[in-house]
Scaffold this active site. Sequence first.
Site, PDB file in Angstrom:
ATOM      1  N   ASP A   1      -4.539  -1.161  -0.740  1.00  0.00           N
ATOM      2  CA  ASP A   1      -4.414  -2.437  -0.607  1.00  0.00           C
ATOM      3  C   ASP A   1      -3.149  -2.737   0.488  1.00  0.00           C
ATOM      4  O   ASP A   1      -3.412  -3.877   1.060  1.00  0.00           O
ATOM      5  CB  ASP A   1      -4.217  -2.969  -2.039  1.00  0.00           C
TER       6      ASP A   1
ATOM      7  N   ASP B   1       0.974   1.418   0.100  1.00  0.00           N
ATOM      8  CA  ASP B   1       1.085   2.569  -0.737  1.00  0.00           C
ATOM      9  C   ASP B   1      -0.457   3.109  -0.773  1.00  0.00           C
ATOM     10  O   ASP B   1      -1.225   2.823  -0.001  1.00  0.00           O
ATOM     11  CB  ASP B   1       1.921   2.178  -2.057  1.00  0.00           C
TER      12      ASP B   1
ATOM     13  N   TYR C   1      -0.125  -6.188  -9.856  1.00  0.00           N
ATOM     14  CA  TYR C   1      -1.251  -7.168  -9.715  1.00  0.00           C
ATOM     15  C   TYR C   1      -1.306  -7.795 -10.836  1.00  0.00           C
ATOM     16  O   TYR C   1      -2.534  -7.695 -11.370  1.00  0.00           O
ATOM     17  CB  TYR C   1      -2.332  -6.567  -8.962  1.00  0.00           C
TER      18      TYR C   1
ATOM     19  N   GLU D   1       5.601  -5.485   4.899  1.00  0.00           N
ATOM     20  CA  GLU D   1       4.501  -5.135   4.181  1.00  0.00           C
ATOM     21  C   GLU D   1       3.247  -5.656   4.292  1.00  0.00           C
ATOM     22  O   GLU D   1       3.356  -6.780   4.261  1.00  0.00           O
ATOM     23  CB  GLU D   1       4.493  -4.474   2.759  1.00  0.00           C
TER      24      GLU D   1
END
Length: 521
Positions: free
Chosen positions: A78, A81, A230, A477
């Site tokens: 996603d 990572d 999430y 990120e």
Amino acid sequence: MEMKGKVYVVLLMVLGIFSWSCVAREHEYGDALHKSLLYFEAQRSGRLPYNQRVTWRGHSGLTDGLEQGVDLVGGYYDAGDHVKFGLPMAFTVTMLSWSAIEFGQEIKDAGELQYALEAIKWGTDYFVKAHTEPNVLWAEVGDGDTDHYCWQRPEDMTTPRQAYKIDKNKPGSDLAGETAAAMAAASMVFRKTNPHYSHLLLNHAQELFEFADKYRGSYDSSIEAVKSYYGSISGYKDELLWAALWLHRATGREEYLDYVVENAECFGGTGWAMMEFSWDVKYAGVQILAAKLLLEGNYAPRHERTLQQYKAKAEHYICASLGKNAGNNLERTRKGMLFVRQWNNMQHVTGAAFLLMTYSQYLAEADQELRCPDGPVQPNEVFEFAKSQTDYILGSNPMHTSYLVGYGEKFPKRVHHRGASIVSFKKSDGFIGCTQGYDDWFGRSKPNPNVLVGAIVGGPDSRDRFRDRRENFMQTEACTYNTAPMVGVFAKLNSLLVPKQEMVLEQENDQQSSNPGSQSS
């Protein structure tokens, strides 16, 4: 006469330069589109294909699902990572598919349709694998906690690859609903080019929706490991409405629209006036899809009253984005970027840009205007605001920085991303362990050795400030769901820019050829 002619020619040349400078200040949306689709290749997990264009990446996660006796190889990481989180992955595919549905011709005209289809299919192929039984969906591969202790290339990954699922005993209506929406939307994309695959996706979507609706519950209550990363703050009711609307659009079956209408109030579809649209909160998207049906007249008379309520909430979001909602508006930075929250705010900017551009098109096609509390708004004004947010992303901002990595002269060089920040295994094939990655690569002040082209980073703060530091993960990120909505937006803007450039050239040529003095130089 000769002197006057020369003066006029100089004037024309100046005007010509001015006209071209106006065009030159337009961003290269075709280039942005091309780069945005490259990003999804950098995020691929699994065995990479022969035509992989992001060459610093290699195969990874080839044993995913092995311990559980299921093939879970593939899909997307996603962000920076190496966990495969099902909910944001599914939302990414839904938005890529929606882009292809609304702006497929524009993507094709730009020569990028093949890559858009590949980006969608990389996700849906994984969802087909993950949906192993009608009431079973594998939700996650990898664990965020252990993954975040490591700073490794995906090709060197040594972290546990525990897989987690939802089923009738541990339900996840939000995850199953979003995955159903993704597969229903993708089934529309592949209907003409790959009808067999389209049919397969639609069958999975229908089964997943039935599973989500029959066994209700939030997936983060069933899977503890996902809560810190999430968690489903909005619950699952928005995803049930979202999935039903996409299934209605994919099949035309009235039962799905009946579901959306009958559950409008109790699921919050006509009650929640939203100020954001994201991987977690789908209400604004639901409301805009419902409003589209009303604008098109694509409904039964019994649905009209409820669809009007959905449309009112959709326009609350649009008007709030435009700053025309009687003071109840989305916050903006000093230089005009929509601002929802500090952490990865750019996801909200890209989602808004897509919804506004799409809704402006719906209004224009229906020959209607937007009625905001602060006055009527024409479709072109909605469109122009979406464009302004896009231009901000591409560098029209106080930092003169493109937040689309690899685009323009200045962009983030130290993206918070493991694979991009460590030398490619193709240049240095020695194993890099967890702590070595932190010691040798994470803490470096130098730019990343690999450019994560097409990634849209978290972006600036509420005062338009941005620090390009790898440890500044709130801003540097990037996530797949940041870039996915912009595929359609870039394609639409690119389709309008080329005719504009051609028109300027034609006007200049006409002016020069029609002026006698221009021949005397």
